[in-house]
Design an enzyme around this catalytic site. Structure first.
Site, PDB file in Angstrom:
ATOM      1  N   SER A 101      -5.659  -5.530   4.412  1.00 55.50           N
ATOM      2  CA  SER A 101      -4.982  -5.699   3.129  1.00 55.50           C
ATOM      3  C   SER A 101      -6.007  -6.072   2.049  1.00 55.50           C
ATOM      4  O   SER A 101      -7.016  -5.376   1.903  1.00 55.50           O
ATOM      5  CB  SER A 101      -3.884  -6.765   3.285  1.00 55.50           C
ATOM      6  OG  SER A 101      -3.029  -6.772   2.180  1.00 55.50           O
ATOM      7  N   ARG A 115       6.825 -15.996  -2.775  1.00 56.60           N
ATOM      8  CA  ARG A 115       6.555 -15.745  -1.370  1.00 56.60           C
ATOM      9  C   ARG A 115       7.678 -14.942  -0.714  1.00 56.60           C
ATOM     10  O   ARG A 115       7.438 -14.089   0.142  1.00 56.60           O
ATOM     11  CB  ARG A 115       6.369 -17.077  -0.640  1.00 56.60           C
ATOM     12  CG  ARG A 115       6.027 -16.957   0.826  1.00 56.60           C
ATOM     13  CD  ARG A 115       4.727 -16.242   1.052  1.00 56.60           C
ATOM     14  NE  ARG A 115       4.277 -16.334   2.425  1.00 56.60           N
ATOM     15  CZ  ARG A 115       3.202 -15.730   2.892  1.00 56.60           C
ATOM     16  NH1 ARG A 115       2.455 -14.997   2.087  1.00 56.60           N
ATOM     17  NH2 ARG A 115       2.847 -15.851   4.146  1.00 56.60           N
ATOM     18  N   ASP A 142       4.210   0.371   7.706  1.00 51.93           N
ATOM     19  CA  ASP A 142       3.707  -0.390   6.557  1.00 51.93           C
ATOM     20  C   ASP A 142       4.139   0.329   5.283  1.00 51.93           C
ATOM     21  O   ASP A 142       3.684   1.433   5.003  1.00 51.93           O
ATOM     22  CB  ASP A 142       2.176  -0.468   6.647  1.00 51.93           C
ATOM     23  CG  ASP A 142       1.554  -1.326   5.544  1.00 51.93           C
ATOM     24  OD1 ASP A 142       2.273  -1.730   4.606  1.00 51.93           O
ATOM     25  OD2 ASP A 142       0.341  -1.600   5.639  1.00 51.93           O
ATOM     26  N   HIS A 178       3.592  -4.099   7.171  1.00 55.42           N
ATOM     27  CA  HIS A 178       2.261  -4.495   6.723  1.00 55.42           C
ATOM     28  C   HIS A 178       1.699  -5.636   7.581  1.00 55.42           C
ATOM     29  O   HIS A 178       0.506  -5.688   7.869  1.00 55.42           O
ATOM     30  CB  HIS A 178       2.354  -4.931   5.263  1.00 55.42           C
ATOM     31  CG  HIS A 178       1.031  -5.165   4.598  1.00 55.42           C
ATOM     32  ND1 HIS A 178       0.091  -4.170   4.423  1.00 55.42           N
ATOM     33  CD2 HIS A 178       0.477  -6.282   4.060  1.00 55.42           C
ATOM     34  CE1 HIS A 178      -0.971  -4.664   3.802  1.00 55.42           C
ATOM     35  NE2 HIS A 178      -0.768  -5.939   3.574  1.00 55.42           N
ATOM     36  N   ASP A 179       2.568  -6.532   7.995  1.00 54.99           N
ATOM     37  CA  ASP A 179       2.173  -7.676   8.816  1.00 54.99           C
ATOM     38  C   ASP A 179       1.474  -7.290  10.116  1.00 54.99           C
ATOM     39  O   ASP A 179       0.788  -8.118  10.717  1.00 54.99           O
ATOM     40  CB  ASP A 179       3.413  -8.502   9.193  1.00 54.99           C
ATOM     41  CG  ASP A 179       3.561  -9.734   8.309  1.00 54.99           C
ATOM     42  OD1 ASP A 179       2.743  -9.893   7.382  1.00 54.99           O
ATOM     43  OD2 ASP A 179       4.487 -10.522   8.553  1.00 54.99           O
TER      44      ASP A 179
END
Lengths: 399, 399
Positions: A157, A227, A336, A369-370
């Site tokens: 990222s 967040r 993602d 994405h994680d």
């Protein structure tokens, strides 16, 4: 928390603070006269100083990538799954360096640090830092540690953007550039989500134009919201469904089960939290807001927005890589949607056009994405295989 | 604003307020003793009362679907591209009805209305309303207008959910159910975005637990943020790129052009708006926050979260449709990532399993979820073709 640490852990680690007195001119034109970088290292630098790996962190990361700070720690560093003896980034063979980036809030100089010129917190006066500024400061850290060339620079990222910048700005100092879940620059949609996050923070009445520390408060609600937005974009739709979308047997009994895991087994018909996904996001957001500095969050999102190495090359990314001298490994993840595989493939295409040596893998993973932070087996295997080659190079080099 | 109205416009229209005195018991168990519905109609109801079409609005819509309220209006109603003489929903043939839903803020009874029991604004005391409650209130409006059966009920997104509920709750009162950009229920990701929007609103210090009108204020910042989040999810990534991602010639001259249309031609290196996508979202969000009621926004998102007609049928959507008696047209859009084509196809599958007559089209369109509101040619053509058949049925019925 553990009585004994796992055998494949780097164990108890102690961060080191490095102070730098040589002024650093930033991309904005502003100058940091002096600054500190908080650093952790794992493994041993060999005599040839050829086995060093730099790990670059992403938006909310820090220098604590692996191991534990004390036996009371409930969790190890953020990429402990990949770093340790016998792990893909094998500390029996590599000397691994990870630092908290400038502008961060985990010990390196940033908005939550005291500005020596004013004797109060930098707060909103801390200059906007870019990926290039970070990489320049990391190069100085490499000088300090006596590392002329990294065996590899690795990041996902926003961390992957630092890797890209290393390969462009310091072609002789990187042997292997490894980037995961990365894009050549943000999309308009990415920027839009970042702007929502920033607005959430600056709209918090506790933000006080960034001077919240002087007011003895923190804009927790704003950081929590920022967040929450971020978190949604890190997870895939299917990962959220798997986590929160399964109707449990218990809930099937509930009078009005909507099939998306009702928190209390029934609807509130009010504005309380009804679904598990809501309470999960609240919890994660709240925890984050208690530890992460709001001004740092703003800085990190701007560093993301501003990143575009093609800018100095008439928009042609392949020209940006013209002088790069390393080998590249790129990894994307099928679900993602923040930086989808197509975006990573834009980098691969530019590298191939520039005639560079590139390996690329699109990993089937459900976590969005994680996934780049998680022990997805094929992904871990790919890192291991690739780094085994680097290991052999390094020892060949040493021999 | 126009000197003359377009020939294919329904022209100047005047909404009508319908008052209802019969108590309406809501899904939550609460009762609205009386309420108003703000309604617009276009075209003429035929003698057989067989040519009526109900248009159901989505989250931010209202009763003003077509035409102009005055010659000073800058824009016509929200679906003017589809409703008018010679348009797909042809007012030369159909009598079109559109209302502001209960809980709305455009004239129907909602949180911004005065509660007759307290002589102050309902505000947070307005009960949570569900899609089923809306459809029940719409059925009463149909009774009032003397419409026994709708030739068609049409809606997109949250409007499509009302269409689905009509076909289930009132099988004898719908000939054709037309839904666009719809899902059988929200995903965990959809709910998460809604929760972020709600948190943005309730965290605004001007929200005052929903009693902002008593404090002479509005939580504009919170509504703006909520709308910004929503807006991102309505547009496709590619639509945003087309709108904001093209480097103009002018900006190519700028010293640091990031290729994503810099607003002022250079980076601010601060927290001002740098990219056009940011200023666009700000502008849209601000405008919205000046006119749309915050409590209504909360209600609308909860109606979305709670929708799941399969709930009364053991989670089997096809069973929910068992008694439906109408024909169905469903339309999805290729770049809609809020309710992607797969979600619409879940409904199609359930309908086929239930043995219903279904037409389904996945329209290639670049505009994401928003496409259902836009004059995408193949989409408009599909509506025209389908409704021409309905026209013939209606006149056959009349003959």
């Amino acid at each position: 928390m553990p009585d004994t640490l796992p055998e494949n852990s780097v164990g108890l680690v102690t961060p080191q603070l490095h102070h730098f007195d040589e002024p650093l001119t930033l991309r904005s034109g502003k100058v940091l006269n002096s600054y500190d970088l908080m650093v952790e290292t794992y493994g041993t630098l060999n005599a040839q100083r050829s086995n060093a790996i730099l790990i670059c962190h992403a938006l909310s990361g820090d220098h604590h990538a692996a191991g534990y700070h004390s036996m009371e720690d409930r969790k190890p560093g953020w990429w402990d799954v990949a770093i340790g003896p016998g792990k893909p980034i094998d500390t029996n063979h590599f000397f691994v360096v990870c630092l908290n980036n400038l502008g961060g809030c985990a010990g390196s100089t940033g908005p939550a640090s005291i500005n020596p010129d004013t004797n109060t917190w930098y707060g909103p006066d801390f200059p906007v830092v870019t990926v290039r500024d970070w990489v320049n400061s990391q190069a100085r850290l490499a000088d300090r540690l006596g590392i002329e060339q990294w065996a590899a620079v690795i990041g996902g990222s926003l961390g992957g953007m630092q890797v890209m910048r290393w390969s462009i700005s310091y072609p002789e100092r990187v042997r292997h550039a490894i980037m995961m879940a990365v894009a050549p620059k943000l999309s308009a949609q990415n920027i839009a989500f970042n702007e929502v996050a920033r607005q959430s923070i600056t709209a918090d009445p506790e933000f006080y134009a960034g001077r919240y520390r002087e007011h003895g408060t923190l804009p927790k609600k704003g950081v929590m919201l920022a967040r929450m937005v971020g978190h949604i974009t890190y997870l895939s739709d299917s990962a959220m469904r798997d986590k929160f979308g399964k109707a449990s047997e218990q809930l099937k009994q509930a009078s009005m089960n909507l099939g998306r895991d009702l928190r209390a087994g029934k609807l509130s018909f009010g504005f309380d939290v009804d679904f598990q996904v809501e309470s999960y996001l609240h919890y994660q957001g709240e925890r984050f807001s208690e530890t992460f500095d709001a001004n740092t969050y703003l800085l990190m999102t701007k560093a993301l927005d501003y990143f575009d190495p093609s800018v100095d090359y008439d928009g042609d990314l392949s020209k940006a890589f013209a002088n790069s001298n390393c080998k590249f490994l790129l990894v994307s993840f099928t679900t993602d949607w923040r930086f989808p595989p197509e975006r990573t493939q834009e980098i691969v295409t530019a590298l191939l056009k520039a005639g560079k040596q590139v390996s690329y893998l699109d990993i089937e993973a459900d976590q969005g994405h994680d996934a780049f932070l998680l022990p997805v087996p094929r992904y871990m295997q790919a890192l291991t295989t690739y780094l085994d080659r680097v290991k052999r190079e390094v020892s060949g080099h040493a021999a």
